[in-house]
Write an enzyme that holds these catalytic residues in place. Sequence first.
Site, PDB file in Angstrom:
ATOM      1  N   SER A 142       1.133  -1.083   0.032  1.00 43.06           N
ATOM      2  CA  SER A 142       0.000   0.032  -0.192  1.00 43.06           C
ATOM      3  C   SER A 142       0.360   1.086  -0.006  1.00 43.06           C
ATOM      4  O   SER A 142       1.956   1.270   0.335  1.00 43.06           O
ATOM      5  CB  SER A 142      -1.170   0.107   1.451  1.00 43.06           C
ATOM      6  OG  SER A 142      -1.377   0.851   1.457  1.00 43.06           O
ATOM      7  N   TYR A 155      -2.228  -1.024  10.609  1.00 38.97           N
ATOM      8  CA  TYR A 155      -2.140  -0.871   9.631  1.00 38.97           C
ATOM      9  C   TYR A 155      -1.043  -0.479   8.945  1.00 38.97           C
ATOM     10  O   TYR A 155      -0.195  -1.531   8.161  1.00 38.97           O
ATOM     11  CB  TYR A 155      -3.269  -0.021   8.587  1.00 38.97           C
ATOM     12  CG  TYR A 155      -3.324  -0.628   7.234  1.00 38.97           C
ATOM     13  CD1 TYR A 155      -4.189  -1.736   6.355  1.00 38.97           C
ATOM     14  CD2 TYR A 155      -3.363   0.776   5.791  1.00 38.97           C
ATOM     15  CE1 TYR A 155      -4.228  -1.715   5.773  1.00 38.97           C
ATOM     16  CE2 TYR A 155      -3.172   0.161   4.527  1.00 38.97           C
ATOM     17  CZ  TYR A 155      -3.821  -0.852   4.380  1.00 38.97           C
ATOM     18  OH  TYR A 155      -4.348  -1.103   3.067  1.00 38.97           O
TER      19      TYR A 155
HETATM   20  N1  LIG Z   1      -8.891  -0.982  -1.190  1.00 41.43           N
HETATM   21  C1  LIG Z   1      -7.133   0.568  -1.201  1.00 41.43           C
HETATM   22  O1  LIG Z   1      -8.085   1.273  -0.808  1.00 41.43           O
HETATM   23  C2  LIG Z   1      -6.009  -0.258  -1.067  1.00 41.43           C
HETATM   24  C3  LIG Z   1      -4.803   0.733  -1.074  1.00 41.43           C
HETATM   25  C4  LIG Z   1      -4.113  -0.349  -0.707  1.00 41.43           C
HETATM   26  C5  LIG Z   1      -3.700  -0.933  -0.776  1.00 41.43           C
HETATM   27  N2  LIG Z   1      -4.759  -2.487  -0.954  1.00 41.43           N
HETATM   28  C6  LIG Z   1      -4.603  -3.797   0.081  1.00 41.43           C
HETATM   29  O2  LIG Z   1      -5.028  -4.205  -1.440  1.00 41.43           O
HETATM   30  C7  LIG Z   1      -5.593  -5.121  -0.754  1.00 41.43           C
HETATM   31  C8  LIG Z   1      -7.081  -5.773  -1.519  1.00 41.43           C
HETATM   32  O3  LIG Z   1      -8.118  -5.536  -0.910  1.00 41.43           O
HETATM   33  P1  LIG Z   1      -8.944  -4.446  -1.533  1.00 41.43           P
HETATM   34  O4  LIG Z   1      -9.172  -3.068  -0.995  1.00 41.43           O
HETATM   35  O5  LIG Z   1      -9.283  -5.647  -2.784  1.00 41.43           O
HETATM   36  O6  LIG Z   1      -9.812  -4.769   0.207  1.00 41.43           O
HETATM   37  P2  LIG Z   1     -11.700  -5.627  -0.232  1.00 41.43           P
HETATM   38  O7  LIG Z   1     -12.009  -5.648   1.517  1.00 41.43           O
HETATM   39  O8  LIG Z   1     -12.469  -5.702  -0.550  1.00 41.43           O
HETATM   40  O9  LIG Z   1     -10.922  -7.396  -0.759  1.00 41.43           O
HETATM   41  C9  LIG Z   1     -10.246  -7.485   1.144  1.00 41.43           C
HETATM   42  C10 LIG Z   1     -10.248  -9.336   0.516  1.00 41.43           C
HETATM   43  O10 LIG Z   1      -9.602  -9.940   1.170  1.00 41.43           O
HETATM   44  C11 LIG Z   1     -10.013 -10.909   1.991  1.00 41.43           C
HETATM   45  N3  LIG Z   1      -9.582 -11.376   3.534  1.00 41.43           N
HETATM   46  C12 LIG Z   1      -9.645 -10.283   4.245  1.00 41.43           C
HETATM   47  N4  LIG Z   1      -9.504 -10.921   5.419  1.00 41.43           N
HETATM   48  C13 LIG Z   1      -8.892 -12.462   5.744  1.00 41.43           C
HETATM   49  C14 LIG Z   1      -8.612 -13.535   6.199  1.00 41.43           C
HETATM   50  N5  LIG Z   1      -8.102 -13.719   7.332  1.00 41.43           N
HETATM   51  N6  LIG Z   1      -8.217 -14.686   4.784  1.00 41.43           N
HETATM   52  C15 LIG Z   1      -9.227 -15.294   4.068  1.00 41.43           C
HETATM   53  N7  LIG Z   1      -9.326 -13.452   2.919  1.00 41.43           N
HETATM   54  C16 LIG Z   1      -9.525 -12.607   3.968  1.00 41.43           C
HETATM   55  C17 LIG Z   1     -11.879 -10.330   2.165  1.00 41.43           C
HETATM   56  O11 LIG Z   1     -12.380 -11.600   2.068  1.00 41.43           O
HETATM   57  C18 LIG Z   1     -11.784 -10.096   0.876  1.00 41.43           C
HETATM   58  O12 LIG Z   1     -11.947 -10.815   0.013  1.00 41.43           O
HETATM   59  C19 LIG Z   1      -6.138  -5.450   1.129  1.00 41.43           C
HETATM   60  O13 LIG Z   1      -4.041  -6.123   0.936  1.00 41.43           O
HETATM   61  C20 LIG Z   1      -5.632  -3.916   1.528  1.00 41.43           C
HETATM   62  O14 LIG Z   1      -4.295  -4.033   2.257  1.00 41.43           O
HETATM   63  C21 LIG Z   1      -5.684  -1.513  -0.980  1.00 41.43           C
HETATM   64  C1  LIG Z   2      -6.074   1.182   2.930  1.00 41.78           C
HETATM   65  C2  LIG Z   2      -4.939   1.923   1.931  1.00 41.78           C
HETATM   66  O1  LIG Z   2      -4.271   0.971   1.024  1.00 41.78           O
HETATM   67  C3  LIG Z   2      -4.012   3.700   1.677  1.00 41.78           C
HETATM   68  C4  LIG Z   2      -5.517   4.192   0.783  1.00 41.78           C
HETATM   69  O2  LIG Z   2      -3.200   3.188   0.368  1.00 41.78           O
END
Ligand SMILES: NC(=O)c1ccc[n+]([C@@H]2O[C@H](COP(=O)([O-])OP(=O)(O)OC[C@H]3O[C@@H](n4cnc5c(N)ncnc54)[C@H](O)[C@@H]3O)[C@@H](O)[C@H]2O)c1
Ligand SMILES: CC(=O)[C@H](C)O
Length: 238
Positions: A142, A155
Amino acid sequence: MENLSGKSALITGGSRGIGRAVALKLASIGVNIAITGRNYESLQETLAAADQYDVDAAAIVADMKNKDDIKAAVNHTIETFGHIDILINNAGVMDNALFLDTTEEMFRDLFETNVMGPYHMMQQVLPQMIERKTGDIVNIASMSAVNASEQTAAYSATKFALTGLTEGVMKEMRKHNIRTFTINPSAVLTDLIGEPSLERDTMIHAEDVADVIVSQLQLNRRVFVKTNQIWATNPQQK
Ligand SMILES: NC(=O)c1ccc[n+]([C@@H]2O[C@H](COP(=O)([O-])OP(=O)(O)OC[C@H]3O[C@@H](n4cnc5c(N)ncnc54)[C@H](O)[C@@H]3O)[C@@H](O)[C@H]2O)c1
Ligand SMILES: CC(=O)[C@H](C)O
């Protein structure tokens, strides 16, 4: 450019958000996909969406906080496809809380999913990649792995940890022709961030992250980009 058709990928957290988008994008270019998640029905929904593509697809119920589930998911994928070419460590959780409101339980929960999950996954997947002298590991960190903010100290700590873990693994594994790299998106329009304060159309979408990941995987195997920061071009406040 690498042709990924016929390869096999294991994607954690494939039921929604970025994981679902990556799984469908890979399937659209001929990659066989195994997706993991905790909920059977939502995994089946991703598989139904992948049905339009001529690939093999498997859904595996597995909790990334559970080492035995991870072992079983990796074994199931290898039994189904013969091997794993691509591992996408995507499953992750976020907690918005001031540091003094962050309980030990919350802190441990974040580390179990965001750091221990990828640790166990890589421990299970790497031996067969080393044996086959090829493989790609994509760890979704992230922009919070670059800059910490108020209310996301815990986080951020997990994503900084994942970044260090990824870099160390990368340095050990590249001599085996294994590419290990991180993707650092800023805010992406998914359930993880809740109701956004930005105009939805001006934010990064999960499909944009999938496009970046697939473009990185398609680079000639001679090279990879160690860290990919993804920024929205012109995000607008609502
Ligand atoms: N959305 C954002 O702004 C953002 C930004 C940067 C990084 N990320 C990262 O991207 C990745 C995906 O996030 P997203 O935005 O798609 O979120 P999301 O909540 O839409 O999806 C997360 C997924 O991870 C699964 N998950 C969570 N805990 C779990 C567990 N213990 N076992 C199995 N599955 C599990 C959930 O069921 C879901 O399918 C994450 O690692 C998040 O930190 C997201
Ligand atoms: C949700 C996240 O990881 C940030 C916004 O980069």
